[in-house]
Design a protein around this motif. Structure first.
Motif, PDB file in Angstrom:
ATOM      1  N   ARG A  95       0.840  -1.213   0.000  1.00  0.00           N
ATOM      2  CA  ARG A  95       0.000   0.000   0.000  1.00  0.00           C
ATOM      3  C   ARG A  95       0.870   1.258   0.000  1.00  0.00           C
ATOM      4  O   ARG A  95       0.489   2.273  -0.559  1.00  0.00           O
ATOM      5  N   ALA A  96       2.042   1.187   0.618  1.00  0.00           N
ATOM      6  CA  ALA A  96       2.951   2.335   0.642  1.00  0.00           C
ATOM      7  C   ALA A  96       3.644   2.544  -0.699  1.00  0.00           C
ATOM      8  O   ALA A  96       4.004   3.667  -1.049  1.00  0.00           O
ATOM      9  N   GLN A  97       3.806   1.452  -1.455  1.00  0.00           N
ATOM     10  CA  GLN A  97       4.480   1.543  -2.739  1.00  0.00           C
ATOM     11  C   GLN A  97       3.877   0.531  -3.716  1.00  0.00           C
ATOM     12  O   GLN A  97       4.468  -0.505  -4.000  1.00  0.00           O
ATOM     13  N   PRO A  98       2.695   0.844  -4.256  1.00  0.00           N
ATOM     14  CA  PRO A  98       2.096  -0.048  -5.257  1.00  0.00           C
ATOM     15  C   PRO A  98       2.982  -0.126  -6.497  1.00  0.00           C
ATOM     16  O   PRO A  98       3.573   0.884  -6.894  1.00  0.00           O
ATOM     17  N   MET A  99       3.054  -1.312  -7.079  1.00  0.00           N
ATOM     18  CA  MET A  99       3.947  -1.516  -8.219  1.00  0.00           C
ATOM     19  C   MET A  99       3.215  -1.663  -9.550  1.00  0.00           C
ATOM     20  O   MET A  99       3.814  -2.042 -10.547  1.00  0.00           O
ATOM     21  N   CYS A 100       1.907  -1.399  -9.568  1.00  0.00           N
ATOM     22  CA  CYS A 100       1.168  -1.365 -10.829  1.00  0.00           C
ATOM     23  C   CYS A 100      -0.025  -0.429 -10.661  1.00  0.00           C
ATOM     24  O   CYS A 100      -0.461  -0.147  -9.536  1.00  0.00           O
ATOM     25  N   GLY A 101      -0.540   0.042 -11.763  1.00  0.00           N
ATOM     26  CA  GLY A 101      -1.633   1.000 -11.733  1.00  0.00           C
ATOM     27  C   GLY A 101      -2.904   0.454 -11.107  1.00  0.00           C
ATOM     28  O   GLY A 101      -3.618   1.172 -10.400  1.00  0.00           O
TER      29      GLY A 101
END
Length: 155
Positions: A62-68
């Motif tokens: 949640r702090a760093q999503p890796m896809c849109g």
């Protein structure tokens, strides 16, 4: 290494078999970079999705999503004021990534669960958000949507 020890201990305590994933040629993976898994992955996932009211399997965190799509799920939950949820990064564990797809019979990530029940992916959550159903579903979980509060304040 601590994750490997914890996962193996959990499997042994539960009484399920423990196995080491194999490479395509049949050789065992080395312990570094891989983890032992319980043979009953479906049971493990069943327990994981019931531990928290809201569970999200996503690419990244949640702090760093890796896809849109994962980012969209995080943003929708954030708009509703849902901060207390479990998020699992499927990019860290390919067995989890495939296991959750098999568990839900849903081919894509992210995947959202409410009270142990599969809700859907980003498209479903977005649709629920747009038509107002998400507010009702959150209410069933005992979660008051922040959007409902903002709507009342604007009147």
């Amino acid at each position: 290494m601590n994750n490997l020890i914890r996962a193996t201990a959990r499997c042994l305590r539960s009484g399920t078999a423990v196995y080491m994933p194999r490479q395509a040629d049949g050789r065992l993976w080395s312990a570094s970079g891989r983890r032992f898994l319980c043979s009953d992955v479906q049971k493990d996932l069943g327990e994981i999705v019931k531990k928290d009211k809201v569970v999200v399997f996503m690419k990244g965190t949640r702090a760093q999503p890796m896809c849109g799509f994962s980012n969209a799920v995080v943003q929708i939950l954030r708009m509703h004021g849902v901060d207390d949820y479990a998020d699992y990064n499927v990019l860290e564990d390919q067995d989890l990534r495939q296991g959750v797809k098999d568990f839900s019979n849903w081919p894509t990530i992210p995947q959202v669960y409410f009270n142990g029940e599969f809700v859907g992916g980003c498209d479903i959550l977005l649709q629920m958000h747009q038509n107002g159903d998400l507010v009702d579903e959150l209410k069933k979980l005992g979660i008051h949507s922040a959007l409902l509060s903002a709507e009342k304040e604007s009147k």
